[in-house]
Design a protein around this motif. Structure first.
Motif, PDB file in Angstrom:
ATOM      1  N   ARG A 248      39.209  42.536  35.293  1.00 49.22           N
ATOM      2  CA  ARG A 248      39.405  41.087  35.355  1.00 49.22           C
ATOM      3  C   ARG A 248      40.806  40.693  34.918  1.00 49.22           C
ATOM      4  N   SER A 249      41.331  39.714  35.627  1.00 44.82           N
ATOM      5  CA  SER A 249      42.590  39.074  35.255  1.00 44.82           C
ATOM      6  C   SER A 249      42.388  37.585  35.477  1.00 44.82           C
ATOM      7  N   GLY A 250      42.248  36.837  34.388  1.00 41.77           N
ATOM      8  CA  GLY A 250      41.961  35.406  34.526  1.00 41.77           C
ATOM      9  C   GLY A 250      40.612  35.211  35.177  1.00 41.77           C
ATOM     10  N   HIS A 251      40.593  34.449  36.274  1.00 42.89           N
ATOM     11  CA  HIS A 251      39.347  34.161  36.983  1.00 42.89           C
ATOM     12  C   HIS A 251      39.027  35.188  38.053  1.00 42.89           C
ATOM     13  N   TYR A 252      39.903  36.145  38.269  1.00 42.47           N
ATOM     14  CA  TYR A 252      39.727  37.128  39.335  1.00 42.47           C
ATOM     15  C   TYR A 252      39.093  38.398  38.805  1.00 42.47           C
ATOM     16  N   CYS A 253      38.172  38.951  39.571  1.00 46.69           N
ATOM     17  CA  CYS A 253      37.479  40.181  39.200  1.00 46.69           C
ATOM     18  C   CYS A 253      37.473  41.109  40.415  1.00 46.69           C
ATOM     19  N   VAL A 254      37.891  42.370  40.192  1.00 49.47           N
ATOM     20  CA  VAL A 254      37.906  43.349  41.277  1.00 49.47           C
ATOM     21  C   VAL A 254      37.237  44.633  40.805  1.00 49.47           C
ATOM     22  N   ASP A 255      36.904  45.479  41.744  1.00 49.70           N
ATOM     23  CA  ASP A 255      36.360  46.802  41.460  1.00 49.70           C
ATOM     24  C   ASP A 255      37.502  47.683  40.965  1.00 49.70           C
ATOM     25  N   ALA A 256      37.385  48.232  39.757  1.00 49.58           N
ATOM     26  CA  ALA A 256      38.445  49.063  39.176  1.00 49.58           C
ATOM     27  C   ALA A 256      38.610  50.381  39.925  1.00 49.58           C
ATOM     28  N   LYS A 257      37.651  50.712  40.792  1.00 47.58           N
ATOM     29  CA  LYS A 257      37.742  51.935  41.584  1.00 47.58           C
ATOM     30  C   LYS A 257      38.490  51.702  42.892  1.00 47.58           C
ATOM     31  N   SER A 258      38.939  50.464  43.120  1.00 45.83           N
ATOM     32  CA  SER A 258      39.677  50.089  44.326  1.00 45.83           C
ATOM     33  C   SER A 258      41.157  49.896  43.991  1.00 45.83           C
ATOM     34  N   ILE A 259      41.994  50.788  44.482  1.00 48.93           N
ATOM     35  CA  ILE A 259      43.431  50.685  44.204  1.00 48.93           C
ATOM     36  C   ILE A 259      44.001  49.403  44.800  1.00 48.93           C
ATOM     37  N   MET A 260      43.523  49.009  45.965  1.00 54.84           N
ATOM     38  CA  MET A 260      43.996  47.764  46.586  1.00 54.84           C
ATOM     39  C   MET A 260      43.552  46.555  45.763  1.00 54.84           C
ATOM     40  N   GLY A 261      42.345  46.615  45.223  1.00 55.91           N
ATOM     41  CA  GLY A 261      41.866  45.535  44.369  1.00 55.91           C
ATOM     42  C   GLY A 261      42.719  45.381  43.122  1.00 55.91           C
ATOM     43  N   ILE A 262      43.082  46.508  42.508  1.00 57.57           N
ATOM     44  CA  ILE A 262      43.915  46.465  41.300  1.00 57.57           C
ATOM     45  C   ILE A 262      45.260  45.831  41.616  1.00 57.57           C
ATOM     46  N   PHE A 263      45.873  46.226  42.722  1.00 61.89           N
ATOM     47  CA  PHE A 263      47.182  45.686  43.077  1.00 61.89           C
ATOM     48  C   PHE A 263      47.130  44.215  43.472  1.00 61.89           C
ATOM     49  N   SER A 264      45.934  43.679  43.728  1.00 60.29           N
ATOM     50  CA  SER A 264      45.833  42.253  44.058  1.00 60.29           C
ATOM     51  C   SER A 264      45.858  41.381  42.799  1.00 60.29           C
ATOM     52  N   LEU A 265      45.735  41.995  41.622  1.00 62.22           N
ATOM     53  CA  LEU A 265      45.734  41.254  40.362  1.00 62.22           C
ATOM     54  C   LEU A 265      47.142  41.050  39.824  1.00 62.22           C
ATOM     55  N   ASN A 266      47.275  40.109  38.918  1.00 59.23           N
ATOM     56  CA  ASN A 266      48.540  39.874  38.226  1.00 59.23           C
ATOM     57  C   ASN A 266      48.650  40.906  37.098  1.00 59.23           C
ATOM     58  N   LEU A 267      49.418  41.964  37.321  1.00 58.73           N
ATOM     59  CA  LEU A 267      49.506  43.061  36.364  1.00 58.73           C
ATOM     60  C   LEU A 267      50.457  42.769  35.212  1.00 58.73           C
ATOM     61  N   SER A 268      51.119  41.634  35.237  1.00 53.10           N
ATOM     62  CA  SER A 268      52.016  41.284  34.128  1.00 53.10           C
ATOM     63  C   SER A 268      51.235  40.743  32.930  1.00 53.10           C
ATOM     64  N   ARG A 269      49.964  40.462  33.132  1.00 48.19           N
ATOM     65  CA  ARG A 269      49.091  39.971  32.058  1.00 48.19           C
ATOM     66  C   ARG A 269      48.163  41.093  31.612  1.00 48.19           C
ATOM     67  N   GLY A 270      47.522  40.895  30.479  1.00 51.92           N
ATOM     68  CA  GLY A 270      46.500  41.833  30.036  1.00 51.92           C
ATOM     69  C   GLY A 270      45.300  41.777  30.968  1.00 51.92           C
ATOM     70  N   LEU A 271      44.607  42.889  31.095  1.00 52.16           N
ATOM     71  CA  LEU A 271      43.446  42.990  31.966  1.00 52.16           C
ATOM     72  C   LEU A 271      42.224  43.359  31.135  1.00 52.16           C
ATOM     73  N   THR A 272      41.061  42.951  31.600  1.00 49.51           N
ATOM     74  CA  THR A 272      39.813  43.281  30.926  1.00 49.51           C
ATOM     75  C   THR A 272      39.026  44.250  31.781  1.00 49.51           C
ATOM     76  N   VAL A 273      38.649  45.386  31.183  1.00 45.87           N
ATOM     77  CA  VAL A 273      37.792  46.370  31.853  1.00 45.87           C
ATOM     78  C   VAL A 273      36.365  46.110  31.396  1.00 45.87           C
ATOM     79  N   GLU A 274      35.425  46.070  32.345  1.00 44.72           N
ATOM     80  CA  GLU A 274      34.018  45.842  32.032  1.00 44.72           C
ATOM     81  C   GLU A 274      33.168  46.934  32.662  1.00 44.72           C
ATOM     82  N   SER A 275      32.201  47.424  31.892  1.00 42.04           N
ATOM     83  CA  SER A 275      31.273  48.435  32.404  1.00 42.04           C
ATOM     84  C   SER A 275      29.895  48.194  31.829  1.00 42.04           C
ATOM     85  N   ALA A 276      28.897  48.268  32.676  1.00 42.81           N
ATOM     86  CA  ALA A 276      27.517  48.111  32.219  1.00 42.81           C
ATOM     87  C   ALA A 276      26.914  49.454  31.824  1.00 42.81           C
TER      88      ALA A 276
END
Length: 76
Positions: free
Chosen positions: A31-59
């Motif tokens: 997660r970055s702000g209001h956006y959430c992507v699959d951490a297993k998707s490299i394209m999803g990661i690059f769609s986030l604002n990487l200049s900010r801190g990110l939150t990793v979530e796992s169930a």
């Protein structure tokens, strides 16, 4: 659901993080702000604002397990 804060500062860190996330069974979200992507998707990661801190979530993992698995990327 367990959460940790991380930082991805370089292209190689993004690739390494993505490979590490792929090893975890079940869903891993990034997660970055209001956006959430699959951490297993490299394209999803690059769609986030990487200049900010990110939150990793796992169930499927505890917070301690996440911290150990992604120790190289923890935000300080």
């Amino acid at each position: 659901m367990a959460q940790i804060m991380i930082r991805l500062n370089t292209l190689s860190e993004v690739k390494e993080f993505n490979a590490a996330a792929a090893q975890i069974p079940g869903d891993v979200d990034l997660r970055s702000g209001h956006y959430c992507v699959d951490a297993k998707s490299i394209m999803g990661i690059f769609s986030l604002n990487l200049s900010r801190g990110l939150t990793v979530e796992s169930a499927t993992m505890t917070e301690d397990e996440l911290r150990k698995h992604f120790a190289a990327y923890l935000a300080e």
